[in-house]
Design a protein around this motif. Sequence first.
Motif, PDB file in Angstrom:
ATOM      1  N   GLY A 105      37.580  32.568  36.775  1.00  0.00           N
ATOM      2  CA  GLY A 105      36.414  33.271  37.314  1.00  0.00           C
ATOM      3  C   GLY A 105      36.181  34.681  36.800  1.00  0.00           C
ATOM      4  O   GLY A 105      35.163  35.290  37.133  1.00  0.00           O
ATOM      5  N   HIS A 106      37.103  35.203  35.991  1.00  0.00           N
ATOM      6  CA  HIS A 106      36.889  36.561  35.467  1.00  0.00           C
ATOM      7  C   HIS A 106      37.685  36.767  34.189  1.00  0.00           C
ATOM      8  O   HIS A 106      38.912  36.712  34.189  1.00  0.00           O
ATOM      9  N   SER A 107      36.960  37.009  33.102  1.00  0.00           N
ATOM     10  CA  SER A 107      37.655  37.259  31.836  1.00  0.00           C
ATOM     11  C   SER A 107      36.812  38.155  30.940  1.00  0.00           C
ATOM     12  O   SER A 107      35.622  38.362  31.184  1.00  0.00           O
ATOM     13  N   HIS A 108      37.457  38.699  29.954  1.00  0.00           N
ATOM     14  CA  HIS A 108      36.803  39.417  28.867  1.00  0.00           C
ATOM     15  C   HIS A 108      37.377  38.757  27.617  1.00  0.00           C
ATOM     16  O   HIS A 108      38.335  39.260  27.027  1.00  0.00           O
ATOM     17  N   ALA A 109      36.803  37.607  27.277  1.00  0.00           N
ATOM     18  CA  ALA A 109      37.465  36.683  26.347  1.00  0.00           C
ATOM     19  C   ALA A 109      37.877  37.331  25.030  1.00  0.00           C
ATOM     20  O   ALA A 109      39.014  37.177  24.575  1.00  0.00           O
ATOM     21  N   ILE A 255      30.722  41.455  38.475  1.00  0.00           N
ATOM     22  CA  ILE A 255      31.041  42.887  38.493  1.00  0.00           C
ATOM     23  C   ILE A 255      32.480  43.102  38.944  1.00  0.00           C
ATOM     24  O   ILE A 255      33.051  42.262  39.651  1.00  0.00           O
ATOM     25  N   HIS A 256      33.074  44.211  38.526  1.00  0.00           N
ATOM     26  CA  HIS A 256      34.377  44.618  39.082  1.00  0.00           C
ATOM     27  C   HIS A 256      34.112  45.301  40.413  1.00  0.00           C
ATOM     28  O   HIS A 256      33.248  46.178  40.487  1.00  0.00           O
ATOM     29  N   MET A 257      34.852  44.947  41.457  1.00  0.00           N
ATOM     30  CA  MET A 257      34.564  45.513  42.783  1.00  0.00           C
ATOM     31  C   MET A 257      35.851  45.794  43.558  1.00  0.00           C
ATOM     32  O   MET A 257      36.717  44.935  43.645  1.00  0.00           O
ATOM     33  N   ALA A 292      34.888  40.572  40.868  1.00  0.00           N
ATOM     34  CA  ALA A 292      36.251  40.454  40.365  1.00  0.00           C
ATOM     35  C   ALA A 292      37.165  41.456  41.067  1.00  0.00           C
ATOM     36  O   ALA A 292      36.760  42.592  41.323  1.00  0.00           O
ATOM     37  N   HIS A 293      38.351  41.013  41.376  1.00  0.00           N
ATOM     38  CA  HIS A 293      39.454  41.810  41.943  1.00  0.00           C
ATOM     39  C   HIS A 293      39.392  41.921  43.471  1.00  0.00           C
ATOM     40  O   HIS A 293      40.179  41.280  44.156  1.00  0.00           O
ATOM     41  N   VAL A 294      38.515  42.757  44.033  1.00  0.00           N
ATOM     42  CA  VAL A 294      38.448  42.981  45.495  1.00  0.00           C
ATOM     43  C   VAL A 294      39.875  43.107  46.066  1.00  0.00           C
ATOM     44  O   VAL A 294      40.316  42.297  46.872  1.00  0.00           O
ATOM     45  N   THR A 343      41.883  35.440  35.118  1.00  0.00           N
ATOM     46  CA  THR A 343      42.958  36.062  34.338  1.00  0.00           C
ATOM     47  C   THR A 343      42.665  37.518  34.022  1.00  0.00           C
ATOM     48  O   THR A 343      43.571  38.263  33.687  1.00  0.00           O
ATOM     49  N   ASP A 344      41.349  37.913  34.070  1.00  0.00           N
ATOM     50  CA  ASP A 344      40.930  39.196  33.503  1.00  0.00           C
ATOM     51  C   ASP A 344      41.134  39.105  31.981  1.00  0.00           C
ATOM     52  O   ASP A 344      41.471  38.042  31.459  1.00  0.00           O
ATOM     53  N   GLY A 345      40.922  40.186  31.264  1.00  0.00           N
ATOM     54  CA  GLY A 345      41.046  40.127  29.809  1.00  0.00           C
ATOM     55  C   GLY A 345      42.495  40.051  29.365  1.00  0.00           C
ATOM     56  O   GLY A 345      43.408  40.438  30.100  1.00  0.00           O
TER      57      GLY A 345
END
Length: 484
Positions: A105-109, A255-257, A292-294, A343-345
Amino acid sequence: MTRISHGFFCIFLAVLVSACGADEAPAESAETVEATPADTIDLIVRGAHIVTMDDDGTIIADGAIAIDDGVILALGPRDDIEDEYTASVTLAGERRVVMPGLVNGHSHAAMTLLRGVADDLALMDWLQNYIFPAEVEFVDAEFVRIGTELACWEMIRGGTTTFVDMYYYPDTIAEVVESCGMRALISATVIDQRSPDAENAADGIAKGAGFIERWKDRNSRITPIFGPHANYTLNAEQLAATRAAAIEYGVPISIHMSESPFELQYSQDTYGMTSIEMFESIGFLDGPTIAAHVVWPTKEEIPVLVERKVGVIHNPTSNMKIASGISPVTEMLDAGVRMGLGTDGAASNNDLDMWEEMRLAAFLQKVDRMDPTAIPASTILGMATIGGATAIGLGETIGSLEVGKRADLIQVAFEDVHHVPTYDVVSHLVYVSDEQDVASVVVDGKVLMHERKLTSIDTDRVAMEANALAARIQAALKERNRAN
Ligand SMILES: [Zn+2]
């Protein structure tokens, strides 16, 4: 071997039937109708166990899934499915567990190309002094193409079938996804600074709008969206303008939140509110949001996330590596927040391994609460599949193996020593399996990896291009360090 012999048998049968029936009116008997080539479906995937992730948690022993035109037509006991359907291709299921593909659900490939460039730093130091400058210097469309191909290779290899991306040159990301066969929500990044593909926030929104116009409804696997970076890299007006554009185009936002203590302090100092309060106060949550994150929601903010149907993506590895904190995942799940995993980037993880995210998400909640019952394996598997799909707005389309859904699924090999013996399949998927166990991957009914061989990416070429580009980056970094 099974695949080849079965395929050959189907062709043989089809030739036989058409030859026999050449001069006759079409026969009505079930046997003949089933054997005509027109009725041959695209794919049957067998499994010693099929973990459907449906509402009832159904697991089918010795099962099969019938797939045609990218859709799941039927699933059930293998004998029943194969009595009814003949397929052009059949994936053998011996010692294979079939489950929905993983949803990242969240990456910076494309950050696979910055993996290991800067480690062991706090989020803001890492972003402002290493990542942002490196991106401005090195990231162009070619970087994004190679980095995204590398990421898609890694993700397919590890059983991820859908990802939500936030990076630069989104058209290039979309072209790579279109060609490699994965499913993705691709964010046009909006950030109030000079970035690799925009001058400032307004330029980012304008370019994002162009990207969305080009890709909306172009490919059913690709959803173009807006990706405003965060509320410390954009001001309230810019965030509101991005939401207005997203509403105008009818697309979600990622968005990062509420990621780090820095963000909380910044929100208090700048807006006089906590981070999620701030987003709510400007109407930012008035449309589909993937947050993302929270990591730091307050007790008062959690009901806001539920009411606004915000999809929260938990990134345990990144939160641990950058020491952002431990997200109150169990509280959010109990309250009814839609939750997935990411995973995030690769520069803050440092891999794109969703099996590791599952295991760490479970262990982090258990040790944080000092309670081994805090979160069970089945809940974690849900977050990586149907929960994640729901959090990113695709819960009706993918995330579970059910008739009518798109066929995004994987076969996990249960043959390595760590799967001998297996008492509980779900326990093994969460606490034992790893990327190397993923044998085959199907997205939208197309086989993207068969018995660990990728079919849609020329991995030799990608590795060569990635290494060549990395050598240029390393030489430039060395040169810069000498100059400093
Ligand atoms: Zn991120």
